[in-house]
Design a protein around this motif. Structure first.
Motif, mmCIF file in Angstrom:
data_model
loop_
_atom_site.group_PDB
_atom_site.id
_atom_site.type_symbol
_atom_site.label_atom_id
_atom_site.label_comp_id
_atom_site.label_asym_id
_atom_site.label_seq_id
_atom_site.Cartn_x
_atom_site.Cartn_y
_atom_site.Cartn_z
ATOM 1 N N ASP A 210 -5.594 -8.164 10.822
ATOM 2 C CA ASP A 210 -6.929 -7.806 10.321
ATOM 3 C C ASP A 210 -7.194 -6.308 10.353
ATOM 4 O O ASP A 210 -8.308 -5.865 10.098
ATOM 5 C CB ASP A 210 -8.030 -8.566 11.065
ATOM 6 N N THR A 211 -6.147 -5.522 10.647
ATOM 7 C CA THR A 211 -6.270 -4.060 10.583
ATOM 8 C C THR A 211 -4.987 -3.479 10.004
ATOM 9 O O THR A 211 -3.913 -4.110 10.054
ATOM 10 C CB THR A 211 -6.500 -3.440 11.967
ATOM 11 N N LEU A 212 -5.083 -2.265 9.486
ATOM 12 C CA LEU A 212 -3.898 -1.591 8.969
ATOM 13 C C LEU A 212 -2.933 -1.220 10.092
ATOM 14 O O LEU A 212 -1.712 -1.181 9.883
ATOM 15 C CB LEU A 212 -4.311 -0.339 8.190
ATOM 16 N N ALA A 213 -3.470 -0.981 11.275
ATOM 17 C CA ALA A 213 -2.602 -0.677 12.419
ATOM 18 C C ALA A 213 -1.710 -1.877 12.733
ATOM 19 O O ALA A 213 -0.505 -1.724 13.007
ATOM 20 C CB ALA A 213 -3.440 -0.293 13.638
ATOM 21 N N GLN A 214 -2.277 -3.082 12.693
ATOM 22 C CA GLN A 214 -1.476 -4.285 12.921
ATOM 23 C C GLN A 214 -0.447 -4.465 11.809
ATOM 24 O O GLN A 214 0.695 -4.874 12.062
ATOM 25 C CB GLN A 214 -2.387 -5.508 12.999
ATOM 26 N N LEU A 229 -3.531 -10.896 5.109
ATOM 27 C CA LEU A 229 -4.554 -9.873 5.334
ATOM 28 C C LEU A 229 -5.898 -10.575 5.438
ATOM 29 O O LEU A 229 -6.429 -11.079 4.451
ATOM 30 C CB LEU A 229 -4.548 -8.874 4.174
ATOM 31 N N ASP A 230 -6.447 -10.607 6.632
ATOM 32 C CA ASP A 230 -7.614 -11.434 6.907
ATOM 33 C C ASP A 230 -8.904 -10.627 6.851
ATOM 34 O O ASP A 230 -9.082 -9.654 7.588
ATOM 35 C CB ASP A 230 -7.466 -12.096 8.286
ATOM 36 N N ASN A 231 -9.807 -11.037 5.958
ATOM 37 C CA ASN A 231 -11.156 -10.470 5.890
ATOM 38 C C ASN A 231 -11.165 -8.949 5.750
ATOM 39 O O ASN A 231 -11.956 -8.256 6.393
ATOM 40 C CB ASN A 231 -11.966 -10.890 7.117
ATOM 41 N N MET A 232 -10.305 -8.426 4.900
ATOM 42 C CA MET A 232 -10.294 -6.987 4.628
ATOM 43 C C MET A 232 -11.081 -6.703 3.354
ATOM 44 O O MET A 232 -11.058 -7.500 2.411
ATOM 45 C CB MET A 232 -8.862 -6.478 4.457
ATOM 46 N N ASP A 233 -11.756 -5.550 3.319
ATOM 47 C CA ASP A 233 -12.476 -5.189 2.101
ATOM 48 C C ASP A 233 -11.491 -4.654 1.058
ATOM 49 O O ASP A 233 -10.311 -4.397 1.352
ATOM 50 C CB ASP A 233 -13.582 -4.187 2.384
ATOM 51 N N VAL A 234 -11.974 -4.476 -0.175
ATOM 52 C CA VAL A 234 -11.091 -4.120 -1.282
ATOM 53 C C VAL A 234 -10.391 -2.776 -1.073
ATOM 54 O O VAL A 234 -9.174 -2.664 -1.302
ATOM 55 C CB VAL A 234 -11.872 -4.152 -2.617
ATOM 56 N N PRO A 235 -11.072 -1.714 -0.634
ATOM 57 C CA PRO A 235 -10.353 -0.447 -0.406
ATOM 58 C C PRO A 235 -9.231 -0.587 0.623
ATOM 59 O O PRO A 235 -8.156 -0.001 0.462
ATOM 60 C CB PRO A 235 -11.459 0.495 0.084
ATOM 61 N N THR A 236 -9.475 -1.382 1.672
ATOM 62 C CA THR A 236 -8.447 -1.572 2.699
ATOM 63 C C THR A 236 -7.281 -2.378 2.140
ATOM 64 O O THR A 236 -6.114 -2.102 2.449
ATOM 65 C CB THR A 236 -9.040 -2.273 3.935
ATOM 66 N N ARG A 238 -6.281 -2.371 -0.923
ATOM 67 C CA ARG A 238 -5.540 -1.472 -1.797
ATOM 68 C C ARG A 238 -4.603 -0.577 -0.966
ATOM 69 O O ARG A 238 -3.446 -0.341 -1.338
ATOM 70 C CB ARG A 238 -6.523 -0.623 -2.608
ATOM 71 N N GLU A 239 -5.105 -0.116 0.158
ATOM 72 C CA GLU A 239 -4.291 0.721 1.035
ATOM 73 C C GLU A 239 -3.147 -0.087 1.651
ATOM 74 O O GLU A 239 -2.026 0.409 1.805
ATOM 75 C CB GLU A 239 -5.166 1.329 2.133
ATOM 76 N N ALA A 240 -3.435 -1.356 1.981
ATOM 77 C CA ALA A 240 -2.403 -2.223 2.555
ATOM 78 C C ALA A 240 -1.274 -2.460 1.560
ATOM 79 O O ALA A 240 -0.084 -2.453 1.929
ATOM 80 C CB ALA A 240 -3.020 -3.557 2.983
ATOM 81 N N ALA A 241 -1.620 -2.667 0.294
ATOM 82 C CA ALA A 241 -0.600 -2.885 -0.737
ATOM 83 C C ALA A 241 0.263 -1.643 -0.905
ATOM 84 O O ALA A 241 1.494 -1.727 -1.052
ATOM 85 C CB ALA A 241 -1.269 -3.260 -2.053
ATOM 86 N N ALA A 242 -0.353 -0.473 -0.876
ATOM 87 C CA ALA A 242 0.404 0.765 -1.010
ATOM 88 C C ALA A 242 1.312 0.990 0.196
ATOM 89 O O ALA A 242 2.464 1.417 0.061
ATOM 90 C CB ALA A 242 -0.562 1.938 -1.169
ATOM 91 N N LEU A 243 0.796 0.687 1.378
ATOM 92 C CA LEU A 243 1.566 0.863 2.617
ATOM 93 C C LEU A 243 2.776 -0.069 2.646
ATOM 94 O O LEU A 243 3.865 0.310 3.080
ATOM 95 C CB LEU A 243 0.655 0.589 3.814
ATOM 96 N N ILE A 264 -10.078 -8.248 -5.884
ATOM 97 C CA ILE A 264 -9.002 -8.455 -4.913
ATOM 98 C C ILE A 264 -7.651 -8.477 -5.622
ATOM 99 O O ILE A 264 -6.686 -7.842 -5.192
ATOM 100 C CB ILE A 264 -9.230 -9.769 -4.132
ATOM 101 N N ALA A 265 -7.566 -9.218 -6.718
ATOM 102 C CA ALA A 265 -6.307 -9.323 -7.454
ATOM 103 C C ALA A 265 -5.831 -7.968 -7.958
ATOM 104 O O ALA A 265 -4.625 -7.694 -8.009
ATOM 105 C CB ALA A 265 -6.472 -10.291 -8.613
ATOM 106 N N ALA A 266 -6.771 -7.103 -8.316
ATOM 107 C CA ALA A 266 -6.426 -5.791 -8.862
ATOM 108 C C ALA A 266 -5.842 -4.838 -7.829
ATOM 109 O O ALA A 266 -5.316 -3.782 -8.189
ATOM 110 C CB ALA A 266 -7.662 -5.164 -9.505
ATOM 111 N N THR A 267 -5.910 -5.190 -6.542
ATOM 112 C CA THR A 267 -5.373 -4.304 -5.502
ATOM 113 C C THR A 267 -3.854 -4.346 -5.440
ATOM 114 O O THR A 267 -3.238 -3.494 -4.789
ATOM 115 C CB THR A 267 -5.935 -4.681 -4.117
ATOM 116 N N GLY A 268 -3.229 -5.341 -6.060
ATOM 117 C CA GLY A 268 -1.772 -5.429 -6.053
ATOM 118 C C GLY A 268 -1.207 -6.423 -5.061
ATOM 119 O O GLY A 268 0.017 -6.464 -4.866
#
Length: 292
Positions: A210-214, A229-236, A238-243, A264-268
């Motif tokens: 539920d966090t990018l650190a995890q 990825l549990d209960n993350m907002d769209v910007p997060t 998007r960052e998770a997909a890039a990471l 959500i789908a547009a985040t990748g």
């Protein structure tokens, strides 16, 4: 007589054993010890009838093989003509089946057949609506284990009829490490290490974060096949997909609605799972009309 298996959606599987078990359980629940006493009391045994099984709204159909199996279980003299098959998109007013035969059997099976078709078509129609919001992306819509007890195989089949994908069917066909498992196991690395040691070469391992650190910790371990990825907002997201950059499959869960799916789908991400496909699908309006 129509064989129920011939009306299954072409890209989905539902075991004939699951159909028979569900139908017999439902008929036993409805007919009880004395049978349909109303039909027995009011309809002479030799009476025949012609009935139309009709969709009263537009949507995606599922459950026709079960409806047919209901009438077949009550009488082998009910002749059935199918005008649609599971997975078809129909308009309101479409005749799905025509039934001709013993009136008592048709009337006794009416509610059970409608219950199956209404419930499963509702799931298929809701799924199709969700899938429609992912057009142009790689994301696939998945169901969860939030199903009606005893009807999981049927409802997951209906999800496939609507163009969705199935998540695991139970606790026995994939490893999904959630937050409580991590807490008891002593951390992400400990849980993943034990899971990988136990899993066979065909069993996938997914872990919830539920966090990018995890997420970074999971990626550093290189032991998971997928990350939830549990209960993350769209910007997060998007960052998770890039990471992640494709190193593991990404699934989104929590707070998914018809209004949020497109973003959500547009985040990748690869998968979007929603319990609402099954636990909150509205009933699809179907009816049986006696042709006079």
């Amino acid at each position: 007589m129509i064989a129920p298996a011939t009306l299954l959606a072409p890209d989905a599987f539902l075991s004939p054993l699951a159909i028979d078990a569900a139908v017999h359980r439902a008929l036993d629940e409805d007919l009880g010890r004395a049978g349909d006493v109303t039909s027995i009391a009011t309809i002479p045994e030799a009476t025949t009838a012609r009935a139309l099984f009709v969709a009263r709204q537009s949507g995606v159909i599922a459950g026709l093989p079960l409806a047919i199996a209901v009438f077949r279980a009550l009488s082998d003299r009910v002749e059935i003509t199918a005008h649609a098959r599971d997975g078809a998109t129909v308009a309101a007013g479409t005749t799905l089946l025509t039934l001709t035969g013993p009136a008592r059997a048709i009337l006794s099976g009416e509610r059970t057949a409608l219950n199956f078709a209404g419930r499963l078509s509702g799931v298929a129609t809701q799924t199709a609506a969700y899938v429609g919001h992912t057009a142009g992306t790689r994301a696939r819509i998945c169901c969860t284990r939030k199903t009606t007890p005893g009807l999981r195989a049927l409802e997951k089949y209906a999800v496939r009829c609507g163009g969705g994908s199935n998540h695991r069917f139970g606790l026995d066909d994939a490893i999904l490490i959630k937050d409580n498992h991590i807490a008891v196991a002593g951390g992400i690395r400990a849980a993943l290490t034990r899971a990988r040691a136990m899993a066979g070469h065909l069993m996938k391992i997914e872990i919830e974060v539920d966090t990018l650190a995890q997420l970074r910790e999971v990626l550093d371990c290189s032991l998971a096949d997928a990350v939830l990825l549990d209960n993350m907002d769209v910007p997060t997201l998007r960052e998770a997909a890039a990471l992640t950059a494709g190193r593991v499959a990404l699934e989104v869960s929590g707070g998914v609605t018809a209004q949020s799916i497109a973003a959500i789908a547009a985040t990748g991400v690869d998968y979007i799972s929603s319990g609402a496909l099954t636990h909150s699908a509205p009933n699809f309006d179907v009816a049986i009309d006696i042709a006079t």
